[in-house]
Design a protein around this motif. Structure first.
Motif, PDB file in Angstrom:
ATOM      1  N   LYS A  57       9.539  43.223  14.635  1.00 19.14           N
ATOM      2  CA  LYS A  57       9.746  42.729  13.264  1.00 19.14           C
ATOM      3  C   LYS A  57       9.354  41.259  13.155  1.00 19.14           C
ATOM      4  O   LYS A  57       8.737  40.821  12.177  1.00 19.14           O
ATOM      5  CB  LYS A  57      11.199  42.910  12.855  1.00 19.14           C
ATOM      6  CG  LYS A  57      11.607  44.355  12.626  1.00 19.14           C
ATOM      7  CD  LYS A  57      13.074  44.420  12.235  1.00 19.14           C
ATOM      8  CE  LYS A  57      13.525  45.876  12.057  1.00 19.14           C
ATOM      9  NZ  LYS A  57      14.969  45.966  11.719  1.00 19.14           N
ATOM     10  N   SER A  58       9.723  40.480  14.155  1.00 20.56           N
ATOM     11  CA  SER A  58       9.404  39.058  14.147  1.00 20.56           C
ATOM     12  C   SER A  58       7.898  38.824  14.158  1.00 20.56           C
ATOM     13  O   SER A  58       7.368  37.972  13.421  1.00 20.56           O
ATOM     14  CB  SER A  58      10.053  38.386  15.362  1.00 20.56           C
ATOM     15  OG  SER A  58       9.727  37.029  15.427  1.00 20.56           O
ATOM     16  N   VAL A  59       7.194  39.599  14.991  1.00 21.53           N
ATOM     17  CA  VAL A  59       5.729  39.468  15.055  1.00 21.53           C
ATOM     18  C   VAL A  59       5.088  39.817  13.711  1.00 21.53           C
ATOM     19  O   VAL A  59       4.184  39.135  13.231  1.00 21.53           O
ATOM     20  CB  VAL A  59       5.165  40.379  16.171  1.00 21.53           C
ATOM     21  CG1 VAL A  59       3.633  40.403  16.101  1.00 21.53           C
ATOM     22  CG2 VAL A  59       5.617  39.889  17.533  1.00 21.53           C
ATOM     23  N   ILE A  60       5.567  40.896  13.080  1.00 20.37           N
ATOM     24  CA  ILE A  60       5.023  41.327  11.785  1.00 20.37           C
ATOM     25  C   ILE A  60       5.230  40.255  10.714  1.00 20.37           C
ATOM     26  O   ILE A  60       4.326  39.938   9.929  1.00 20.37           O
ATOM     27  CB  ILE A  60       5.673  42.652  11.346  1.00 20.37           C
ATOM     28  CG1 ILE A  60       5.227  43.785  12.285  1.00 20.37           C
ATOM     29  CG2 ILE A  60       5.304  42.986   9.908  1.00 20.37           C
ATOM     30  CD1 ILE A  60       5.953  45.089  12.058  1.00 20.37           C
ATOM     31  N   LEU A  61       6.412  39.672  10.686  1.00 17.89           N
ATOM     32  CA  LEU A  61       6.706  38.641   9.685  1.00 17.89           C
ATOM     33  C   LEU A  61       5.836  37.411   9.880  1.00 17.89           C
ATOM     34  O   LEU A  61       5.353  36.802   8.908  1.00 17.89           O
ATOM     35  CB  LEU A  61       8.188  38.259   9.764  1.00 17.89           C
ATOM     36  CG  LEU A  61       9.168  39.284   9.192  1.00 17.89           C
ATOM     37  CD1 LEU A  61      10.601  38.865   9.480  1.00 17.89           C
ATOM     38  CD2 LEU A  61       8.971  39.449   7.685  1.00 17.89           C
ATOM     39  N   LYS A  62       5.612  37.057  11.145  1.00 20.86           N
ATOM     40  CA  LYS A  62       4.749  35.893  11.400  1.00 20.86           C
ATOM     41  C   LYS A  62       3.327  36.149  10.930  1.00 20.86           C
ATOM     42  O   LYS A  62       2.670  35.267  10.369  1.00 20.86           O
ATOM     43  CB  LYS A  62       4.764  35.571  12.893  1.00 20.86           C
ATOM     44  CG  LYS A  62       6.041  34.890  13.350  1.00 20.86           C
ATOM     45  CD  LYS A  62       5.983  34.553  14.844  1.00 20.86           C
ATOM     46  CE  LYS A  62       7.252  33.853  15.272  1.00 20.86           C
ATOM     47  NZ  LYS A  62       7.253  33.527  16.732  1.00 20.86           N
ATOM     48  N   ARG A  63       2.840  37.374  11.167  1.00 18.71           N
ATOM     49  CA  ARG A  63       1.492  37.723  10.724  1.00 18.71           C
ATOM     50  C   ARG A  63       1.378  37.666   9.202  1.00 18.71           C
ATOM     51  O   ARG A  63       0.386  37.180   8.644  1.00 18.71           O
ATOM     52  CB  ARG A  63       1.124  39.113  11.222  1.00 18.71           C
ATOM     53  CG  ARG A  63       0.837  39.168  12.723  1.00 18.71           C
ATOM     54  CD  ARG A  63       0.586  40.591  13.150  1.00 18.71           C
ATOM     55  NE  ARG A  63       0.311  40.665  14.591  1.00 18.71           N
ATOM     56  CZ  ARG A  63       0.185  41.811  15.248  1.00 18.71           C
ATOM     57  NH1 ARG A  63       0.305  42.981  14.589  1.00 18.71           N
ATOM     58  NH2 ARG A  63      -0.060  41.797  16.554  1.00 18.71           N
ATOM     59  N   GLU A  64       2.391  38.201   8.525  1.00 20.77           N
ATOM     60  CA  GLU A  64       2.369  38.191   7.062  1.00 20.77           C
ATOM     61  C   GLU A  64       2.392  36.767   6.520  1.00 20.77           C
ATOM     62  O   GLU A  64       1.720  36.446   5.534  1.00 20.77           O
ATOM     63  CB  GLU A  64       3.566  38.976   6.517  1.00 20.77           C
ATOM     64  CG  GLU A  64       3.461  40.469   6.758  1.00 20.77           C
ATOM     65  CD  GLU A  64       4.657  41.212   6.192  1.00 20.77           C
ATOM     66  OE1 GLU A  64       5.558  40.547   5.641  1.00 20.77           O
ATOM     67  OE2 GLU A  64       4.675  42.446   6.289  1.00 20.77           O
ATOM     68  N   LEU A  65       3.170  35.930   7.199  1.00 20.50           N
ATOM     69  CA  LEU A  65       3.249  34.538   6.754  1.00 20.50           C
ATOM     70  C   LEU A  65       1.918  33.824   6.931  1.00 20.50           C
ATOM     71  O   LEU A  65       1.481  33.056   6.071  1.00 20.50           O
ATOM     72  CB  LEU A  65       4.349  33.819   7.547  1.00 20.50           C
ATOM     73  CG  LEU A  65       4.584  32.350   7.198  1.00 20.50           C
ATOM     74  CD1 LEU A  65       4.991  32.195   5.728  1.00 20.50           C
ATOM     75  CD2 LEU A  65       5.653  31.753   8.106  1.00 20.50           C
ATOM     76  N   ASP A  66       1.229  34.089   8.020  1.00 20.61           N
ATOM     77  CA  ASP A  66      -0.061  33.441   8.288  1.00 20.61           C
ATOM     78  C   ASP A  66      -1.164  33.941   7.348  1.00 20.61           C
ATOM     79  O   ASP A  66      -2.095  33.212   7.022  1.00 20.61           O
ATOM     80  CB  ASP A  66      -0.483  33.693   9.736  1.00 20.61           C
ATOM     81  CG  ASP A  66       0.438  32.989  10.721  1.00 20.61           C
ATOM     82  OD1 ASP A  66       1.104  32.027  10.307  1.00 20.61           O
ATOM     83  OD2 ASP A  66       0.507  33.429  11.894  1.00 20.61           O
ATOM     84  N   SER A  67      -1.081  35.201   6.932  1.00 16.92           N
ATOM     85  CA  SER A  67      -2.144  35.787   6.116  1.00 16.92           C
ATOM     86  C   SER A  67      -1.978  35.522   4.623  1.00 16.92           C
ATOM     87  O   SER A  67      -2.948  35.605   3.870  1.00 16.92           O
ATOM     88  CB  SER A  67      -2.211  37.299   6.358  1.00 16.92           C
ATOM     89  OG  SER A  67      -0.998  37.914   5.976  1.00 16.92           O
TER      90      SER A  67
END
Length: 210
Positions: A57-67
């Motif tokens: 979940k943490s990895v997914i949220l970071k990706r969404e934030l960067d994109s």
């Protein structure tokens, strides 16, 4: 001779009952330890799965934030969620380490208590036959005689349970390099099956003439 054999039957029955009771007690304790161990493994596995999910979940949220296009409120929300997830991951990691440490300590203590607990097993000792195992050879059942006054034991290298006179007849179908198992014996020329473990030193026996 008949009274001696009757006494022998009674003695063997008592010894056999005590042995069975000790074995059942050991089996029950081992079953309890195994159940506890399996439960601990299930708890640890659940923690590992939860920890893995939170990391994903943490990895997914970071990706969404960067994109995404930076939006102050959305960015702040994401950062808070990530921070909460990271804290939760740390908490789960600490819990997992704590559980592993506790279960390892409990398993070690249970094993030590199992070995040292003289109250549960006051008379239990490591049987000599388990320390000095011999290969058992099976052969067609045959008749034998005791070639001299000799002792009968409850196991190979076990406890002496009786004395047999020279020329006492018995049957067997198992032997090792040093021992022969008594599977039956004769009372007033009538063969009776052995109801418990009975062993004779091989050197004290001889096969009857056919």
């Amino acid at each position: 001779m008949k009274k001696t054999l009757l006494s022998l039957f009674l003695l063997l029955s008592c010894l056999n009952a005590d042995e069975i009771a000790r074995i059942e007690s050991i089996v029950n304790d081992i079953t309890t330890l195994r159940t506890s161990y399996e439960k601990s493994q299930e708890d640890l596995e659940l923690c590992r799965v939860t920890l893995k999910d939170e990391k994903e979940k943490s990895v997914i949220l970071k990706r969404e934030l960067d994109s995404d296009v930076p939006i102050s409120k959305k960015e702040k929300d994401y950062k808070n969620k990530i921070k909460n997830l990271e804290n939760k991951i740390k908490e789960l990691q600490n819990r997992l380490k704590s559980k592993e440490s506790i279960y390892k300590k409990e398993d070690t203590n249970n094993l030590n208590n199992q070995i040292k607990d003289e109250n549960k097993f006051p008379n239990l000792q490591m049987r000599k036959e388990f320390l000095d195992l011999e290969t058992i050879e099976y052969f067609p059942a045959s008749s034998f005689r005791v070639n001299k006054d000799a002792s009968i034991y409850d196991a190979m290298n076990g406890n002496e349970i009786a004395k047999w006179e020279e020329n006492t007849s018995f049957t067997s179908n198992q032997k090792t390099q040093h021992w022969i198992k008594i599977t039956g014996y004769f009372v007033d020329r009538v063969w009776q099956k052995s109801t418990s473990e009975m062993w004779l030193k091989l050197e004290d026996s001889k096969q009857r003439d056919k």
